[in-house]
Every structure is written in structure tokens, then in C-alpha cells.
Design a protein around this motif. Structure first.
Motif, PDB file in Angstrom:
ATOM      1  N   ASP A 239      26.015  39.350  44.999  1.00 44.76           N
ATOM      2  CA  ASP A 239      26.474  39.805  46.313  1.00 44.76           C
ATOM      3  C   ASP A 239      27.959  39.515  46.497  1.00 44.76           C
ATOM      4  OD1 ASP A 239      23.921  40.677  46.855  1.00 44.76           O
ATOM      5  OD2 ASP A 239      23.435  39.036  48.234  1.00 44.76           O
ATOM      6  N   GLY A 240      28.410  38.377  46.005  1.00 42.59           N
ATOM      7  CA  GLY A 240      29.832  38.044  46.082  1.00 42.59           C
ATOM      8  C   GLY A 240      30.684  39.011  45.272  1.00 42.59           C
ATOM      9  N   ALA A 241      30.192  39.409  44.110  1.00 45.72           N
ATOM     10  CA  ALA A 241      30.923  40.374  43.285  1.00 45.72           C
ATOM     11  C   ALA A 241      31.020  41.713  43.994  1.00 45.72           C
ATOM     12  CB  ALA A 241      30.230  40.533  41.926  1.00 45.72           C
ATOM     13  N   LEU A 242      29.938  42.130  44.639  1.00 48.42           N
ATOM     14  CA  LEU A 242      29.960  43.398  45.377  1.00 48.42           C
ATOM     15  C   LEU A 242      30.947  43.319  46.538  1.00 48.42           C
ATOM     16  CD1 LEU A 242      28.896  46.249  45.915  1.00 48.42           C
ATOM     17  CD2 LEU A 242      27.044  45.196  47.249  1.00 48.42           C
TER      18      LEU A 242
ATOM     19  N   TRP B 241      23.857  38.252  31.472  1.00 46.80           N
ATOM     20  CA  TRP B 241      24.037  38.456  32.901  1.00 46.80           C
ATOM     21  C   TRP B 241      25.451  38.053  33.319  1.00 46.80           C
ATOM     22  CZ3 TRP B 241      25.317  36.263  37.494  1.00 46.80           C
ATOM     23  CH2 TRP B 241      24.930  36.944  38.646  1.00 46.80           C
ATOM     24  N   LEU B 242      25.909  36.908  32.830  1.00 49.44           N
ATOM     25  CA  LEU B 242      27.259  36.446  33.172  1.00 49.44           C
ATOM     26  C   LEU B 242      28.336  37.391  32.649  1.00 49.44           C
ATOM     27  CD1 LEU B 242      26.854  32.600  32.640  1.00 49.44           C
ATOM     28  CD2 LEU B 242      27.148  33.811  34.821  1.00 49.44           C
ATOM     29  N   SER B 243      28.108  37.974  31.486  1.00 44.97           N
ATOM     30  CA  SER B 243      29.089  38.926  30.969  1.00 44.97           C
ATOM     31  C   SER B 243      29.151  40.166  31.862  1.00 44.97           C
ATOM     32  CB  SER B 243      28.793  39.304  29.515  1.00 44.97           C
ATOM     33  OG  SER B 243      27.649  40.102  29.418  1.00 44.97           O
ATOM     34  N   PHE B 244      28.018  40.593  32.408  1.00 47.84           N
ATOM     35  CA  PHE B 244      28.023  41.695  33.364  1.00 47.84           C
ATOM     36  C   PHE B 244      28.751  41.300  34.641  1.00 47.84           C
ATOM     37  CE2 PHE B 244      25.139  43.954  30.752  1.00 47.84           C
ATOM     38  CZ  PHE B 244      25.196  45.274  31.189  1.00 47.84           C
ATOM     39  N   LEU B 245      28.519  40.093  35.093  1.00 44.15           N
ATOM     40  CA  LEU B 245      29.179  39.616  36.308  1.00 44.15           C
ATOM     41  C   LEU B 245      30.694  39.641  36.152  1.00 44.15           C
ATOM     42  CD1 LEU B 245      28.891  38.283  39.147  1.00 44.15           C
ATOM     43  CD2 LEU B 245      28.951  36.079  37.946  1.00 44.15           C
ATOM     44  N   LYS B 246      31.181  39.282  34.981  1.00 44.53           N
ATOM     45  CA  LYS B 246      32.624  39.189  34.735  1.00 44.53           C
ATOM     46  C   LYS B 246      33.275  40.528  34.396  1.00 44.53           C
ATOM     47  CE  LYS B 246      32.209  34.463  33.145  1.00 44.53           C
ATOM     48  NZ  LYS B 246      32.307  33.567  31.997  1.00 44.53           N
ATOM     49  N   ASP B 247      32.504  41.588  34.243  1.00 39.67           N
ATOM     50  CA  ASP B 247      33.041  42.894  33.861  1.00 39.67           C
ATOM     51  C   ASP B 247      33.654  43.590  35.072  1.00 39.67           C
ATOM     52  OD1 ASP B 247      33.628  45.397  32.870  1.00 39.67           O
ATOM     53  OD2 ASP B 247      31.646  45.726  31.994  1.00 39.67           O
ATOM     54  N   GLN B 248      34.924  43.268  35.340  1.00 39.80           N
ATOM     55  CA  GLN B 248      35.610  43.800  36.515  1.00 39.80           C
ATOM     56  C   GLN B 248      35.794  45.307  36.450  1.00 39.80           C
ATOM     57  OE1 GLN B 248      39.318  41.816  37.405  1.00 39.80           O
ATOM     58  NE2 GLN B 248      38.347  40.918  39.187  1.00 39.80           N
ATOM     59  N   ALA B 249      36.051  45.837  35.280  1.00 42.95           N
ATOM     60  CA  ALA B 249      36.257  47.280  35.155  1.00 42.95           C
ATOM     61  C   ALA B 249      35.003  48.038  35.598  1.00 42.95           C
ATOM     62  CB  ALA B 249      36.630  47.646  33.724  1.00 42.95           C
ATOM     63  N   ALA B 250      33.854  47.606  35.137  1.00 44.47           N
ATOM     64  CA  ALA B 250      32.598  48.258  35.527  1.00 44.47           C
ATOM     65  C   ALA B 250      32.314  48.043  37.009  1.00 44.47           C
ATOM     66  CB  ALA B 250      31.435  47.729  34.687  1.00 44.47           C
TER      67      ALA B 250
ATOM     68  N   HIS C 126      26.180  46.350  40.962  1.00 47.56           N
ATOM     69  CA  HIS C 126      25.440  45.370  41.751  1.00 47.56           C
ATOM     70  C   HIS C 126      23.940  45.497  41.476  1.00 47.56           C
ATOM     71  CE1 HIS C 126      23.699  43.906  45.682  1.00 47.56           C
ATOM     72  NE2 HIS C 126      24.432  42.865  45.310  1.00 47.56           N
ATOM     73  N   LYS C 127      23.462  46.740  41.419  1.00 46.36           N
ATOM     74  CA  LYS C 127      22.044  46.970  41.149  1.00 46.36           C
ATOM     75  C   LYS C 127      21.634  46.407  39.793  1.00 46.36           C
ATOM     76  CE  LYS C 127      18.579  50.600  40.947  1.00 46.36           C
ATOM     77  NZ  LYS C 127      18.302  52.028  41.093  1.00 46.36           N
ATOM     78  N   VAL C 128      22.462  46.611  38.774  1.00 50.60           N
ATOM     79  CA  VAL C 128      22.163  46.069  37.440  1.00 50.60           C
ATOM     80  C   VAL C 128      22.125  44.544  37.493  1.00 50.60           C
ATOM     81  CG1 VAL C 128      23.027  45.830  35.073  1.00 50.60           C
ATOM     82  CG2 VAL C 128      23.017  48.064  36.179  1.00 50.60           C
TER      83      VAL C 128
END
Length: 80
Positions: free
Chosen positions: A62-65, A15-24, A33-35
């Protein structure tokens, strides 16, 4: 990892790796955000995290979005 993957495959590290994936995140903020939301709920359903942990992950998603939307708006303004 996609929303359709088995909940057992989600880990906090994944999950954290998805959070940090700025390109995606910047290429498709809504889908990313949905993922993140679905992954956080999968972690909660499988008791990897408790209610407070779920709340924290949802807040981070939500912060990432919000970051992505702001970054994309700034990019559009700069392109003018």
C-alpha cells in the motif's frame, strides 16, 4: 512473475524484488500493486509468512502504491 504463477514460486526475496521495481511501479501502479498483494497472499497461503508477516507486506504494498500515485501526480504538476 505474474499473478497467475504458482504460489510455490513466490519467495520473500521475489516479493521484495517486485516491491523495489520502481520502473514497473510507476509505469502501471494499479497492476503492480495487485501483483504485490497477490504475492503476499500466496506467501501467507503457503505458510512462508504468518499473519503478522502478511500484514507487513500488505502495508508495504500500500505504501508503494501511495508513493507511485504521489510521484505521478507531482510529475503531472511539473509538466504544466
Amino acid at each position: 512473475m505474474s499473478p497467475g504463477n504458482s504460489p510455490q514460486t513466490w519467495t520473500i526475496q521475489t516479493w521484495l524484488s517486485f516491491l523495489k521495481d520502481q520502473a514497473a511501479l510507476l509505469s502501471n501502479p494499479g497492476a503492480h500493486h495487485k501483483v504485490l498483494l497477490e504475492g503476499a497472499h500466496a506467501l501467507h497461503r503457503t505458510h512462508v509468512i504468518d499473519h503478522n508477516g502478511l500484514s507487513d507486506l500488505l502495508e508495504q504494498a500500500d505504501g508503494a502504491l501511495a508513493y507511485a500515485v504521489e510521484a505521478l501526480l507531482e510529475e503531472r504538476i511539473d509538466d504544466r
